[in-house]
Scaffold this motif. Sequence first.
Motif, PDB file in Angstrom:
ATOM      1  N   TYR A  48       0.859  -1.095  -0.017  1.00  0.00           N
ATOM      2  CA  TYR A  48      -0.412  -0.050   0.108  1.00  0.00           C
ATOM      3  C   TYR A  48       0.959   1.280  -0.190  1.00  0.00           C
ATOM      4  CZ  TYR A  48      -3.599  -3.477   0.786  1.00  0.00           C
ATOM      5  OH  TYR A  48      -4.421  -4.777   0.428  1.00  0.00           O
ATOM      6  N   PHE A  56      -5.056  -1.012  -5.686  1.00  0.00           N
ATOM      7  CA  PHE A  56      -6.181  -1.486  -4.720  1.00  0.00           C
ATOM      8  C   PHE A  56      -7.660  -1.300  -4.744  1.00  0.00           C
ATOM      9  CE2 PHE A  56      -8.626  -2.577  -0.937  1.00  0.00           C
ATOM     10  CZ  PHE A  56      -8.859  -3.975  -1.223  1.00  0.00           C
ATOM     11  N   ILE A  59      -8.827  -2.596  -8.046  1.00  0.00           N
ATOM     12  CA  ILE A  59      -9.429  -3.780  -7.672  1.00  0.00           C
ATOM     13  C   ILE A  59     -10.683  -4.026  -7.224  1.00  0.00           C
ATOM     14  CG2 ILE A  59      -8.848  -5.948  -6.363  1.00  0.00           C
ATOM     15  CD1 ILE A  59      -5.989  -5.430  -6.588  1.00  0.00           C
ATOM     16  N   TYR A  65     -14.036  -9.025  -8.618  1.00  0.00           N
ATOM     17  CA  TYR A  65     -13.496  -8.952  -7.227  1.00  0.00           C
ATOM     18  C   TYR A  65     -15.070  -8.512  -6.527  1.00  0.00           C
ATOM     19  CZ  TYR A  65     -10.829  -8.056  -2.917  1.00  0.00           C
ATOM     20  OH  TYR A  65     -10.302  -8.102  -1.852  1.00  0.00           O
ATOM     21  N   GLY A 171     -13.548  -5.139   5.395  1.00  0.00           N
ATOM     22  CA  GLY A 171     -12.750  -5.612   4.286  1.00  0.00           C
ATOM     23  C   GLY A 171     -12.060  -7.008   4.142  1.00  0.00           C
ATOM     24  N   SER A 172     -12.477  -7.596   5.509  1.00  0.00           N
ATOM     25  CA  SER A 172     -11.875  -9.155   5.580  1.00  0.00           C
ATOM     26  C   SER A 172     -10.302  -8.771   5.679  1.00  0.00           C
ATOM     27  CB  SER A 172     -12.161 -10.093   4.354  1.00  0.00           C
ATOM     28  OG  SER A 172     -11.779 -11.229   4.855  1.00  0.00           O
ATOM     29  N   THR A 173      -9.925  -7.905   6.121  1.00  0.00           N
ATOM     30  CA  THR A 173      -8.294  -7.529   6.330  1.00  0.00           C
ATOM     31  C   THR A 173      -7.843  -8.359   7.265  1.00  0.00           C
ATOM     32  OG1 THR A 173      -9.003  -5.135   6.214  1.00  0.00           O
ATOM     33  CG2 THR A 173      -6.870  -5.631   7.050  1.00  0.00           C
ATOM     34  N   ASN A 176      -5.696 -11.331   6.244  1.00  0.00           N
ATOM     35  CA  ASN A 176      -4.126 -11.366   5.886  1.00  0.00           C
ATOM     36  C   ASN A 176      -3.421 -11.906   6.914  1.00  0.00           C
ATOM     37  OD1 ASN A 176      -3.780  -7.837   4.192  1.00  0.00           O
ATOM     38  ND2 ASN A 176      -4.189 -10.057   3.386  1.00  0.00           N
ATOM     39  N   TYR A 216      -8.640 -13.364  -7.898  1.00  0.00           N
ATOM     40  CA  TYR A 216      -7.566 -12.665  -7.549  1.00  0.00           C
ATOM     41  C   TYR A 216      -6.671 -13.020  -8.948  1.00  0.00           C
ATOM     42  CZ  TYR A 216      -8.643 -12.343  -2.829  1.00  0.00           C
ATOM     43  OH  TYR A 216      -9.330 -12.053  -1.624  1.00  0.00           O
ATOM     44  N   PHE A 226      -0.847  -5.142  -9.172  1.00  0.00           N
ATOM     45  CA  PHE A 226      -0.854  -4.617  -7.715  1.00  0.00           C
ATOM     46  C   PHE A 226       0.151  -5.805  -7.171  1.00  0.00           C
ATOM     47  CE2 PHE A 226      -2.774  -6.084  -3.540  1.00  0.00           C
ATOM     48  CZ  PHE A 226      -2.818  -4.684  -2.831  1.00  0.00           C
ATOM     49  N   MET A 262      -1.152 -15.256  -2.808  1.00  0.00           N
ATOM     50  CA  MET A 262      -0.654 -14.481  -3.908  1.00  0.00           C
ATOM     51  C   MET A 262       1.106 -14.777  -3.694  1.00  0.00           C
ATOM     52  SD  MET A 262      -2.848 -11.278  -5.065  1.00  0.00           S
ATOM     53  CE  MET A 262      -1.426 -10.279  -4.347  1.00  0.00           C
ATOM     54  N   GLU A 292       0.958 -12.605  -0.156  1.00  0.00           N
ATOM     55  CA  GLU A 292      -0.194 -12.314   0.570  1.00  0.00           C
ATOM     56  C   GLU A 292      -0.920 -13.711   0.796  1.00  0.00           C
ATOM     57  OE1 GLU A 292      -3.663  -9.993  -1.145  1.00  0.00           O
ATOM     58  OE2 GLU A 292      -3.751  -9.115   0.548  1.00  0.00           O
ATOM     59  N   SER A 294      -4.728 -14.730   2.088  1.00  0.00           N
ATOM     60  CA  SER A 294      -6.237 -14.193   2.188  1.00  0.00           C
ATOM     61  C   SER A 294      -7.078 -15.121   2.710  1.00  0.00           C
ATOM     62  CB  SER A 294      -6.554 -13.155   1.003  1.00  0.00           C
ATOM     63  OG  SER A 294      -7.967 -12.485   1.016  1.00  0.00           O
TER      64      SER A 294
HETATM   65  C1  AVJ Z   1      -7.450  -6.053   1.669  1.00  0.00           C
HETATM   66  C2  AVJ Z   1      -6.470  -7.871   2.291  1.00  0.00           C
HETATM   67  C3  AVJ Z   1      -8.720  -7.813   1.975  1.00  0.00           C
HETATM   68  O1  AVJ Z   1      -7.050 -10.106   0.631  1.00  0.00           O
HETATM   69  O2  AVJ Z   1      -8.872  -9.758  -0.840  1.00  0.00           O
HETATM   70  C4  AVJ Z   1      -7.079  -7.877  -3.154  1.00  0.00           C
HETATM   71  C5  AVJ Z   1      -6.450  -7.578  -0.700  1.00  0.00           C
HETATM   72  N1  AVJ Z   1      -5.289  -8.774  -2.731  1.00  0.00           N
HETATM   73  N2  AVJ Z   1      -6.661  -8.477  -4.389  1.00  0.00           N
HETATM   74  C6  AVJ Z   1      -7.804  -9.288  -0.036  1.00  0.00           C
HETATM   75  C7  AVJ Z   1      -6.393  -7.971  -2.060  1.00  0.00           C
HETATM   76  C8  AVJ Z   1      -5.706  -8.932  -4.087  1.00  0.00           C
HETATM   77  C9  AVJ Z   1      -7.521  -8.024   0.106  1.00  0.00           C
HETATM   78  N3  AVJ Z   1      -7.467  -7.282   1.270  1.00  0.00           N
END
Ligand code: AVJ
Length: 339
Positions: A48, A56, A59, A65, A171-173, A176, A216, A226, A262, A292, A294
Amino acid sequence: MNCPETSAIIRKQIAIRKYLCSTEQEEVSEIIVGLSAQQKYIPSKFFYDANGSKLFEDITCLPEYYPTRTEKALLKEIAPQISKAFRNIDIVELGSGDCSKISILLDAIPFENMATVRYIPVDVSHAAISKSARILVERFPEITVHGLLADFLKHLSVIPKETKRLFCFFGSTLGNLTRKQSVQFLLDLKAVMKPGDQLLIGLDMVKDIKVLENAYNDNQGVTAAFNKNILSSVNQYIKTEFSPDWFEHVAFYNQSKDRIEMHLRALKDLEISCMYLQDNIRIKKGETILTENSHKYTRRHIFDFACITGLKINAVYTDNNQWFSLVHLNYLIGSQDSQ
Ligand code: AVJ
């Protein structure tokens, strides 16, 4: 709109406190540790930078998405129920980013209560906080914004405690984080919560693998861009010269771990020099750097989280496809004893 009185009022309504330290030493060592591991990785927060945040946002508008669109629609549906009782409350948003999600919630607060509500965005991006603070006070002139420039994984203790609070983690953060890390994080969060506080958390659910993998691996290659952009962030911090052209974007569903992974896969043998390391960074053709995880969730995971933290599930809201959930949890009086 730009008369001095207006900006004076806006300034009174907005305060931003900084808790991030200014040295980049920690970031440098986090990256070095990752690139020295057996399975090389780069922590996802390095996606970021300015360009990555923009990518993002792109996306979130892609047809493949679904999470952002699904979560926002769901939030809009449930906002009136959740917000009608908001009075004398601090709304804390962890990883606030742009303010589009919180606006949906604020929109549903009865006007007469608005002046008793304070919004506390917590984010590592000063640009994101100040921009969203400005937008919000324009749109909701009664509200106060108290931004915290902080890393919510490390600085939960700086969140004001005087007032009852709703913590929002959209956002389902959480996804991660690994299972273990996410449980630890929720326990840390619970530890700063008080009876009467609430938590509203957005979680992406386990679903058809094709749907997940398409989200993705979009057709326009925005997710690939990204993913590769993280290398320019790495180059900035550890002064390397990684080229995005040396890697290909890989994203797949790891079924045994309920997560999308990812990676960046090396297209040839690589050797990269770095002033912070004695040896060059060596990457073999076909080797990957994990950028990543997710994680995706089931109802079982949601109930486990509640059970482990001792928070009480007030409601689990989900869309018709059950693709995304918003979980509303309460810290009940006495629930700190019930574990
Ligand atoms: C922000 C972590 C929720 O995991 O879907 C989107 C980031 N990475 N496409 C996710 C993300 C690739 C996203 N998050």
